[in-house]
Design a protein around this motif. Structure first.
Motif: not given
Length: 338
Positions: A25, A27, A29, A109, A159, A161, A199, A255, A326, A331
């Motif tokens: 994915l 991300v 961050c 997410r 965070y 996603n 990620q 990450l 989420n 996962e």
């Protein structure tokens, strides 16, 4: 009378999630610091951030704490910020005003990772030690024996996603976010350092909601290129970390920073650009994390990290995670060949 909107919950059991992919994915961050009155020489302030009660940028946040539009009482700033970020900002961010606005569906997410001050950090890690005199006796008073507090650089992480980079533009480029959330960011955040990342889920979560997470910000050894470091980290270090952390770590994510490195590029940040990777290791409790950090297994992990990183340039600390969105369950581990 002001109308309020009840928070919608975008996570199980309030929505039906879909199984995760084994593809990496994307991300965002974002490392965050709160809008406080720390002197500019001690903590960076992003352009346009930390506002007064008229909505203007405060030239010197340390000059008059009461001028801070978010919280003028320094004694309350940290706890007020933590509460506001979760209970107000988080709700505003995931509130779609228009019924046909489906942009949030691109957000797979969203966790708020709040730095937990009593938890272990790189400056104060277990085993903890009581201050004693030369004979091993406790001082009769702590006055004069209290060490200065060494605060980590950041107060938390947003965070986010996404399936791919294009979805970031859809979510953050939405008019509602541009016009109402970004101005709020300027009032409540002192600095935002986005680490655009690919990620890799090494150990997937079984419940999607680990209580405590160890965050490590890695800076590579200057003699090693970023791509070489990330390949080593993923293919050589990760298997060692998995073997050594069994029994303690419930979720392990790497990450890999794929963001800009030059000023003027979208999402560039001078501090984020120097971070080559971020480790997230989720545990069931603070006690589990402390036991892990005291173990010879964790020592083996840090010794291996030191082979390819500059430990003095990185940092690590403890966070309490709060899952606001989420859409992924269960996962799956990422295919490292992907």
């Amino acid at each position: 009378m002001t109308k309020t909107i009840e928070e919608r919950l975008f996570r199980a059991p309030y929505l039906q999630p879909e199984p995760g992919s084994d593809r990496p994915l994307t991300v965002l961050c974002s490392l965050l610091s709160r809008a406080d009155n720390t002197p500019l020489a001690e903590r960076r302030r992003a352009d346009g951030h930390v506002l007064d009660h008229a909505g203007n940028v405060i030239d010197d946040p340390a000059a008059d704490a009461a001028a801070n539009a978010f919280e003028g009482n320094p004694n309350l700033n940290f706890e007020h910020w933590c509460e506001y970020w979760r209970k107000v900002h988080g709700v505003r961010f995931i509130h779609a005003e228009e019924p046909d606005d489906r942009s949030l569906e691109r957000l797979l997410r969203y966790d708020q990772l709040h730095r937990f001050a009593p938890g272990p950090t790189h400056t104060d890690a277990p085993p903890y030690r009581a201050p004693v005199d030369d004979e091993g006796k406790l001082w009769p008073t702590v006055v004069g024996h209290i060490e200065a507090y060494r605060r980590p650089r950041w107060d938390g992480i947003a965070y986010l996603n996404f399936a791919g980079p294009e979805d970031i533009t859809v979510v953050l480029g939405n008019a509602r976010v541009r016009e109402k959330i970004l101005p709020e960011d300027q009032a409540i955040f002192r600095d935002i350092a986005p680490v655009l990342s690919r990620q890799y889920v090494i150990v997937p979560s079984t419940n999607g909601n680990e209580a405590v997470t160890l965050v490590k910000l890695h800076v590579r050894n200057p003699a090693v290129g970023r791509e070489a470091f990330q390949q080593w980290w993923l293919r050589e270090h990760a298997p060692l970390a998995v073997a050594q952390s069994k029994g303690w770590v419930r979720r392990y994510v790497q990450l890999h920073n794929i963001g800009p490195t030059e000023p003027g590029q979208p999402l560039y940040h001078p501090q984020a650009s120097g971070i080559d990777g971020v480790t997230l290791m989720g545990c069931a409790s603070i006690n589990d994390l402390e036991d892990f950090l005291r173990s010879p297994e964790h020592k083996a992990i840090t010794e291996d990290e030191a082979r390819m990183t500059d430990p003095a340039a990185g940092e690590w600390w403890t966070i309490i995670g709060m899952v606001l969105v989420n859409r992924i369950a269960p996962e799956r581990a990422t295919d490292v060949g992907a």
